[in-house]
Design a protein around this motif. Sequence first.
Motif, mmCIF file in Angstrom:
data_model
loop_
_atom_site.group_PDB
_atom_site.id
_atom_site.type_symbol
_atom_site.label_atom_id
_atom_site.label_comp_id
_atom_site.label_asym_id
_atom_site.label_seq_id
_atom_site.Cartn_x
_atom_site.Cartn_y
_atom_site.Cartn_z
ATOM 1 N N UNK A 44 0.821 -1.203 0.000
ATOM 2 C CA UNK A 44 0.000 0.000 0.000
ATOM 3 C C UNK A 44 0.858 1.257 0.000
ATOM 4 N N UNK A 45 1.925 1.272 0.800
ATOM 5 C CA UNK A 45 2.791 2.461 0.870
ATOM 6 C C UNK A 45 3.476 2.723 -0.475
ATOM 7 N N UNK A 46 3.919 1.649 -1.114
ATOM 8 C CA UNK A 46 4.581 1.802 -2.412
ATOM 9 C C UNK A 46 3.578 2.292 -3.458
ATOM 10 N N UNK A 47 2.384 1.713 -3.482
ATOM 11 C CA UNK A 47 1.361 2.127 -4.446
ATOM 12 C C UNK A 47 0.976 3.593 -4.260
ATOM 13 N N UNK A 48 0.897 4.047 -3.017
ATOM 14 C CA UNK A 48 0.593 5.457 -2.745
ATOM 15 C C UNK A 48 1.674 6.372 -3.306
ATOM 16 N N UNK A 49 2.918 5.916 -3.230
ATOM 17 C CA UNK A 49 4.034 6.724 -3.735
ATOM 18 C C UNK A 49 4.000 6.822 -5.259
ATOM 19 N N UNK A 50 3.672 5.724 -5.917
ATOM 20 C CA UNK A 50 3.692 5.683 -7.385
ATOM 21 C C UNK A 50 2.475 6.383 -7.983
ATOM 22 N N UNK A 51 1.312 6.223 -7.339
ATOM 23 C CA UNK A 51 0.063 6.784 -7.873
ATOM 24 C C UNK A 51 -0.607 7.695 -6.844
ATOM 25 N N UNK A 52 0.019 8.814 -6.499
ATOM 26 C CA UNK A 52 -0.539 9.675 -5.444
ATOM 27 C C UNK A 52 -1.845 10.354 -5.833
ATOM 28 N N UNK A 53 -2.123 10.462 -7.139
ATOM 29 C CA UNK A 53 -3.324 11.181 -7.578
ATOM 30 C C UNK A 53 -4.550 10.280 -7.712
ATOM 31 N N UNK A 54 -4.362 8.983 -7.553
ATOM 32 C CA UNK A 54 -5.505 8.068 -7.625
ATOM 33 C C UNK A 54 -6.190 7.956 -6.262
ATOM 34 N N UNK A 55 -7.454 7.574 -6.303
ATOM 35 C CA UNK A 55 -8.152 7.279 -5.055
ATOM 36 C C UNK A 55 -7.441 6.118 -4.354
ATOM 37 N N UNK A 56 -7.447 6.137 -3.039
ATOM 38 C CA UNK A 56 -6.691 5.139 -2.281
ATOM 39 C C UNK A 56 -7.112 3.713 -2.634
#
Length: 409
Positions: A149-161
């Motif tokens: 989850x932390x990595x995905x947030x870093x790569x796609x910060x503009x997407x909904x969680x």
Amino acid sequence: MTFQEKLEQYADLTVYVGLNVQKGQTIMVNTTVDTIEFTRLVVKKAYEAGAKRVYVNYTDPVQTRTHFEMAPEEAFQEYPQWSVVQRDEIIDTGGSFLWIDAEDPDLLTGIPAKRLSDSQKASGKALERYRQAVGSDKVAWSIVAIPSQKWAQKVFPDLESGKQMDALWEAIFKTVRIGEGDAVKKWQEHIATLEKRAGLLNDRRFDKLHYTAPGTDLTIALPEKHIWMSGAAKTPQGNPFIANMPTEEVYTVPLKYGVEGVVRNTKPLVYQGNIIDDFTLTFEKGKIVKAQAAVGQELLAEMIGTDEGAAYLGEVALVPHQSPISDSNILFFNTLFDENASNHLAIGDSYPTCCEGARDLERTQLESIGLNTSIVHEDFMIGSAGMNIDGIRSDGTKEPIFREGNWAF
């Protein structure tokens, strides 16, 4: 193809193509608790392939962060002997190593650089035999990655969680050619293409490479008996494996004292759970004599000062700007992916397999043939659409290798 079908295919690729598990082998898996479901699937398939035993070493990112925050200073100057013995047993019995990465690029942000450096030095010295076995392909080894989850947030910060993990899963599947039909066949075709490219470079026998790009003017000499390789490797027993999945590179080893000029990075370097970015390195007689970074200056200096060899290069890798990962326009903040979207170099240890006759040499013998040794090996990305590379032969003649970021032949 459903998500579960893609996941099954990814696990098959990991076991049968990446590691190429052999009957009766012992496998060591190093990963984090973020990967537990996929790791269970890989373990099952490894046993189906004939593995005798599969060990899994799980780490917890939260506990790792707590350790670096709260442990006493002397803890970072030691490395547990039981971990050394564990790896030595895998080497001695002809086993193989798998890393399943789900790295948080910011995991250790804010941790004092000295703690990170001391930890790197301690593990590097303790695991010298292990590093030599891996670096010389004396054992099969492979690295794959799945989202956290932390990595995905870093790569796609503009997407909904709720959509970030799905987006990173799909991006990873594409990089490893899942969803395009028979993934194993696709990989066989892909590796054949890379092998052909490596063969063309080996036929040309360049003496030096000259890189030019915005912020870069660098000349790298190559050892007389250098070998260009692809991501496909073989153990001494002849068993093929793929060390990095994905892989888009062909690579070789530089001459330790033969690097001159300046180079600028083009993608962030994630090192020890921190980001180093917007940096330039200046080389004289192979050595980094000046290093400047807008982000992560202290950690960059600590990395280069890890040991004598950390101030020299150990790898030269070519990746066209027009390649699947680069064309995705995704910055993964993970070297496994970002290095396969860009020409890159590596600070530190070299691969003896990239020099004829060096594979079985002792570490102390490698310098006599111009190869660097170090307890670090850190890839950093330098490629762009503005990069040109020329190959220079011993008689001074030149031939274009890259023009505007892509192959010229």
